[in-house]
Structures are given as structure tokens and as C-alpha cells.
Design a protein around this motif. Structure first.
Motif, PDB file in Angstrom:
ATOM      1  N   PHE A 147      48.179  36.557  26.538  1.00  0.00           N
ATOM      2  CA  PHE A 147      47.150  35.810  27.259  1.00  0.00           C
ATOM      3  C   PHE A 147      46.088  36.803  27.737  1.00  0.00           C
ATOM      4  O   PHE A 147      46.375  37.990  27.951  1.00  0.00           O
ATOM      5  N   PRO A 148      44.840  36.346  27.918  1.00  0.00           N
ATOM      6  CA  PRO A 148      43.764  37.254  28.332  1.00  0.00           C
ATOM      7  C   PRO A 148      43.632  37.337  29.854  1.00  0.00           C
ATOM      8  O   PRO A 148      43.908  36.380  30.571  1.00  0.00           O
ATOM      9  N   ILE A 149      43.222  38.504  30.322  1.00  0.00           N
ATOM     10  CA  ILE A 149      42.911  38.714  31.740  1.00  0.00           C
ATOM     11  C   ILE A 149      41.567  39.439  31.831  1.00  0.00           C
ATOM     12  O   ILE A 149      41.360  40.447  31.151  1.00  0.00           O
ATOM     13  N   GLN A 150      40.678  38.923  32.651  1.00  0.00           N
ATOM     14  CA  GLN A 150      39.384  39.571  32.878  1.00  0.00           C
ATOM     15  C   GLN A 150      39.460  40.363  34.184  1.00  0.00           C
ATOM     16  O   GLN A 150      39.755  39.805  35.242  1.00  0.00           O
ATOM     17  N   ILE A 151      39.221  41.674  34.092  1.00  0.00           N
ATOM     18  CA  ILE A 151      39.235  42.549  35.266  1.00  0.00           C
ATOM     19  C   ILE A 151      37.796  42.900  35.625  1.00  0.00           C
ATOM     20  O   ILE A 151      37.004  43.268  34.757  1.00  0.00           O
ATOM     21  N   SER A 152      37.466  42.791  36.919  1.00  0.00           N
ATOM     22  CA  SER A 152      36.084  43.015  37.358  1.00  0.00           C
ATOM     23  C   SER A 152      36.037  43.976  38.535  1.00  0.00           C
ATOM     24  O   SER A 152      37.009  44.124  39.280  1.00  0.00           O
ATOM     25  N   SER A 153      34.897  44.625  38.685  1.00  0.00           N
ATOM     26  CA  SER A 153      34.659  45.410  39.893  1.00  0.00           C
ATOM     27  C   SER A 153      34.443  44.440  41.050  1.00  0.00           C
ATOM     28  O   SER A 153      33.997  43.311  40.853  1.00  0.00           O
ATOM     29  N   GLY A 154      34.758  44.885  42.244  1.00  0.00           N
ATOM     30  CA  GLY A 154      34.582  44.015  43.407  1.00  0.00           C
ATOM     31  C   GLY A 154      34.326  44.824  44.659  1.00  0.00           C
ATOM     32  O   GLY A 154      34.669  46.010  44.733  1.00  0.00           O
ATOM     33  N   SER A 155      33.756  44.191  45.646  1.00  0.00           N
ATOM     34  CA  SER A 155      33.460  44.868  46.910  1.00  0.00           C
ATOM     35  C   SER A 155      34.708  44.919  47.785  1.00  0.00           C
ATOM     36  O   SER A 155      35.676  44.182  47.570  1.00  0.00           O
ATOM     37  N   ASN A 156      34.670  45.783  48.791  1.00  0.00           N
ATOM     38  CA  ASN A 156      35.774  45.860  49.747  1.00  0.00           C
ATOM     39  C   ASN A 156      35.967  44.534  50.473  1.00  0.00           C
ATOM     40  O   ASN A 156      37.093  44.135  50.780  1.00  0.00           O
ATOM     41  N   GLU A 157      34.871  43.852  50.740  1.00  0.00           N
ATOM     42  CA  GLU A 157      34.968  42.570  51.442  1.00  0.00           C
ATOM     43  C   GLU A 157      35.677  41.524  50.589  1.00  0.00           C
ATOM     44  O   GLU A 157      36.464  40.721  51.102  1.00  0.00           O
ATOM     45  N   GLU A 158      35.401  41.542  49.286  1.00  0.00           N
ATOM     46  CA  GLU A 158      36.084  40.603  48.389  1.00  0.00           C
ATOM     47  C   GLU A 158      37.580  40.894  48.346  1.00  0.00           C
ATOM     48  O   GLU A 158      38.410  39.976  48.364  1.00  0.00           O
ATOM     49  N   LEU A 159      37.915  42.186  48.292  1.00  0.00           N
ATOM     50  CA  LEU A 159      39.326  42.564  48.253  1.00  0.00           C
ATOM     51  C   LEU A 159      40.018  42.192  49.563  1.00  0.00           C
ATOM     52  O   LEU A 159      41.138  41.664  49.562  1.00  0.00           O
ATOM     53  N   LYS A 160      39.363  42.437  50.685  1.00  0.00           N
ATOM     54  CA  LYS A 160      39.953  42.103  51.985  1.00  0.00           C
ATOM     55  C   LYS A 160      40.222  40.602  52.099  1.00  0.00           C
ATOM     56  O   LYS A 160      41.217  40.183  52.699  1.00  0.00           O
ATOM     57  N   LYS A 161      39.348  39.810  51.515  1.00  0.00           N
ATOM     58  CA  LYS A 161      39.535  38.356  51.554  1.00  0.00           C
ATOM     59  C   LYS A 161      40.810  37.964  50.805  1.00  0.00           C
ATOM     60  O   LYS A 161      41.587  37.118  51.271  1.00  0.00           O
ATOM     61  N   GLN A 162      41.023  38.583  49.639  1.00  0.00           N
ATOM     62  CA  GLN A 162      42.249  38.326  48.880  1.00  0.00           C
ATOM     63  C   GLN A 162      43.477  38.782  49.663  1.00  0.00           C
ATOM     64  O   GLN A 162      44.472  38.058  49.771  1.00  0.00           O
ATOM     65  N   LEU A 163      43.411  39.991  50.193  1.00  0.00           N
ATOM     66  CA  LEU A 163      44.542  40.550  50.931  1.00  0.00           C
ATOM     67  C   LEU A 163      44.887  39.697  52.147  1.00  0.00           C
ATOM     68  O   LEU A 163      46.064  39.467  52.452  1.00  0.00           O
ATOM     69  N   SER A 164      43.869  39.224  52.830  1.00  0.00           N
ATOM     70  CA  SER A 164      44.076  38.400  54.021  1.00  0.00           C
ATOM     71  C   SER A 164      44.788  37.097  53.669  1.00  0.00           C
ATOM     72  O   SER A 164      45.679  36.640  54.401  1.00  0.00           O
ATOM     73  N   TYR A 165      44.412  36.511  52.546  1.00  0.00           N
ATOM     74  CA  TYR A 165      45.031  35.252  52.107  1.00  0.00           C
ATOM     75  C   TYR A 165      46.540  35.431  51.920  1.00  0.00           C
ATOM     76  O   TYR A 165      47.349  34.640  52.427  1.00  0.00           O
ATOM     77  N   TYR A 166      46.921  36.488  51.204  1.00  0.00           N
ATOM     78  CA  TYR A 166      48.346  36.698  50.933  1.00  0.00           C
ATOM     79  C   TYR A 166      49.092  37.170  52.182  1.00  0.00           C
ATOM     80  O   TYR A 166      50.263  36.833  52.376  1.00  0.00           O
ATOM     81  N   SER A 167      48.421  37.940  53.028  1.00  0.00           N
ATOM     82  CA  SER A 167      49.069  38.399  54.257  1.00  0.00           C
ATOM     83  C   SER A 167      49.379  37.222  55.183  1.00  0.00           C
ATOM     84  O   SER A 167      50.437  37.177  55.821  1.00  0.00           O
ATOM     85  N   GLU A 168      48.477  36.258  55.242  1.00  0.00           N
ATOM     86  CA  GLU A 168      48.724  35.050  56.045  1.00  0.00           C
ATOM     87  C   GLU A 168      49.914  34.270  55.498  1.00  0.00           C
ATOM     88  O   GLU A 168      50.707  33.704  56.249  1.00  0.00           O
TER      89      GLU A 168
END
Length: 314
Positions: A147-168
Motif C-alpha cells: 500500500f502507498p504512504i505519502q510522507i510530507s514535511s511539517g511544522s512543529n505546530e502540526e506535529l504538536k497537534k498530532q502528539l496532543s491528540y494521541y496523548s489525550e
């Protein structure tokens, strides 16, 4: 007579093979990417979907998060493969999937790869699925695909948003959501994840995973957080903390091991003795003496061995 037995065995083998093929044909397995944007060194989910196309209820075994019965590969450049490890104490219960229904698990590719640049990557999977119906013995069925996966560059704020979701989601009462969230956070290759991993140290059954994840970032802050886990009531957590601190080249104060001798958990007492013995000190004799009378034979024997060693050092 021998010919008849041979024919019956051959027929039986053909029936088993046919049943196996029928089971595989009627259980559909697919993988797909799990979110709109996968950030380099961030959280990269891959969703496994199992659909029961039989006319019966089936049972499947999926050990989660399990590196044993599933593997991923990628043959493209700019992908660093990780040692996926091996789980020696995997446990699970059969998962029921009704006829026509689906079941999903989310795996996280950070366990398997470190992506070195953005782009589209073709991920190859190999799954051994144990499946059966209520009336048949379960069998191992092999599924392979990609299966395909697209990997992209991202800002620290975007990463923090992801991390916060899973941490909650670590606070969820749903065990599956909690396990998936811990798995997601544990393999992030960015130090921004530390604050989002730290809550795992105070969540039952996630402490050891949190220690492992924090130990990948060898900072004074993480050393201090892990050192506090030496006073935990569970021996496996204490053992994991000792292992992590050794890996981080942190010298554990002798007083930490001495304090373990007073624990009500005999496994922790054993850990204290074991680690004191690695660097024997004759001043330990008075501390070890009460442990000689432990009701736990293994601890008493360990204490006697260390005490005898100290006597020879007089």
C-alpha cells in the motif's frame, strides 16, 4: 490396505488445503494510510482492515502491538529500517467478527521505519493471521500485499497537534484506544514528543513503554523522570528503569538499590540485591542481614550469597 490408508490421507490433506483456501478467500485483508498528512519523524498510522465475507462468525487473533505476526518492508531509498524486535510474552483473546462485518487495527510505521525525506513510499506487508470459526480449529493464513504512504514535511505546530491528540487518548477508558495511542507516541523520532509521552509513566500498564520511549532521548530531564520510576511498586517497571538508565550511561546511586531491600515486593528486593552484588561493598552487611530471613526462598538464597561474599571481604 496400505493403498487405502494412503488414499484416505491424501483426501484428508486435500480437504485441509481446500478449507484453508476457502477461509483465505472469504477473509479480506487490506492496509491503507490512516491520515491526511504524515509528517517526517512524526506519527505515521497504517490501518489494517479485516472483513468477514463468510456466512459465519469468525474468530481472529491479532497480538497488539505485535511485531511477531506482522512485518513491513520498503525497498525504496531514503528509508532506514529499524529492528522491529520480538515479543516473547504476547497475549491476546480471540476477536469476534460477525458475518459481513469488519475489524480494524491501527499500526504505526515509526516502529518499523525512519523516513529520511518526504515523498511517496510503497510499503510491503506480510501478515500471518490466525483465524477460524466456532466449529473449526483456527489456522494460520498468510497475507502479503502493499500500500502507498505519502510522507510530507511539517511544522512543529502540526506535529504538536498530532502528539496532543494521541496523548489525550492515553486517558481513554477504551483499552484498544489507549494501547494504540501509546504505540503511536512511542516511536516518534522528534524530541518534541517528550512532554506528550511523560503521562505514560503514571498510567497503569504503560509505564514500561513510556520509559522505553523516553530513554531514546538522553537528556538530564529524561534521566530524572526515569530515575523516579526506581521507586515504583511493580518490579517489571523498576527493572525497565534500571535497564534504561544503564543504556543512557547513567550511574544509579547506590542508595536507590539499598532502598529496594525494604520493599514489600520480593521481586524488587531481589533486584536490589542483584545490583548491589555487581559492585559489592562490605558496608552493605548490616543492610543485607535482615533479608537473610526472607520468607521468599529465592530472595533468601540471593541474600545469603551476597552476604557470604561480603564476609570474605572483611
Amino acid at each position: 490396505m496400505k493403498n487405502l490408508i494412503f488414499i484416505l490421507l491424501l483426501i484428508n490433506m486435500q480437504c485441509v488445503a481446500q478449507n484453508s483456501n476457502n477461509m483465505k478467500d472469504n477473509i479480506n485483508v487490506t492496509f491503507s494510510g490512516g491520515q491526511e498528512k504524515n509528517i517526517i519523524n512524526g506519527i505515521i498510522p497504517a490501518i489494517l482492515t479485516i472483513k468477514n465475507n463468510t456466512n459465519k462468525e469468525i474468530f481472529v487473533l491479532l497480538f497488539y502491538p505485535n511485531p511477531n505476526d506482522i512485518s513491513f518492508d520498503c525497498q525504496q531509498p531514503f528509508v532506514e529500517k529499524k529492528n522491529r524486535g520480538w515479543n516473547l510474552s504476547e497475549e491476546n483473546i480471540p476477536i469476534k467478527i460477525q458475518s459481513g462485518e469488519t475489524y480494524k487495527n491501527v499500526y504505526f510505521l515509526g516502529r518499523y521505519f525512519k523516513f529520511l525525506k518526504d515523498g511517496k513510499f510503497d510499503i510491503i506487508y506480510d501478515l500471518e493471521l490466525s483465524a477460524g470459526t466456532g466449529n473449526t480449529q483456527s489456522e494460520s493464513i498468510s497475507y502479503k500485499g502493499n500500500f502507498p504512504i505519502q510522507i510530507s514535511s511539517g511544522s512543529n505546530e502540526e506535529l504538536k497537534k498530532q502528539l496532543s491528540y494521541y496523548s489525550e487518548n492515553l486517558k481513554s477508558d477504551n483499552r484498544k484506544i489507549k494501547e494504540e495511542s501509546a504505540e503511536a507516541l512511542s516511536f516518534v523520532e522528534n524530541p518534541l514528543c517528550v512532554d506528550y509521552i511523560t503521562p505514560m509513566l503514571s498510567i497503569e500498564n504503560l509505564e514500561s513503554k513510556g520509559i522505553d520511549a523516553l530513554s531514546k532521548f538522553n537528556t538530564p530531564q529524561n534521566q530524572k523522570l526515569i530515575s523516579k520510576m526506581l521507586s515504583h511498586r511493580e518490579s517489571d517497571v523498576v527493572s525497565k528503569a534500571i535497564e534504561a538508565l544503564h543504556k543512557m550511561k547513567v550511574e544509579i546511586p547506590r542508595k536507590e538499590f539499598i532502598s529496594m531491600l525494604a520493599s514489600e515486593n520480593t521481586d524488587i528486593v531481589f533486584l536490589g540485591l542483584e545490583n548491589l552484588e555487581k559492585n559489592p561493598n562490605k558496608n552493605d552487611m548490616g543492610l543485607v542481614k535482615p533479608v537473610l530471613n526472607s520468607l521468599n526462598d529465592t530472595v533468601a538464597e540471593k541474600a545469603k550469597g551476597y552476604y557470604d561474599l561480603l564476609e570474605k571481604m572483611k
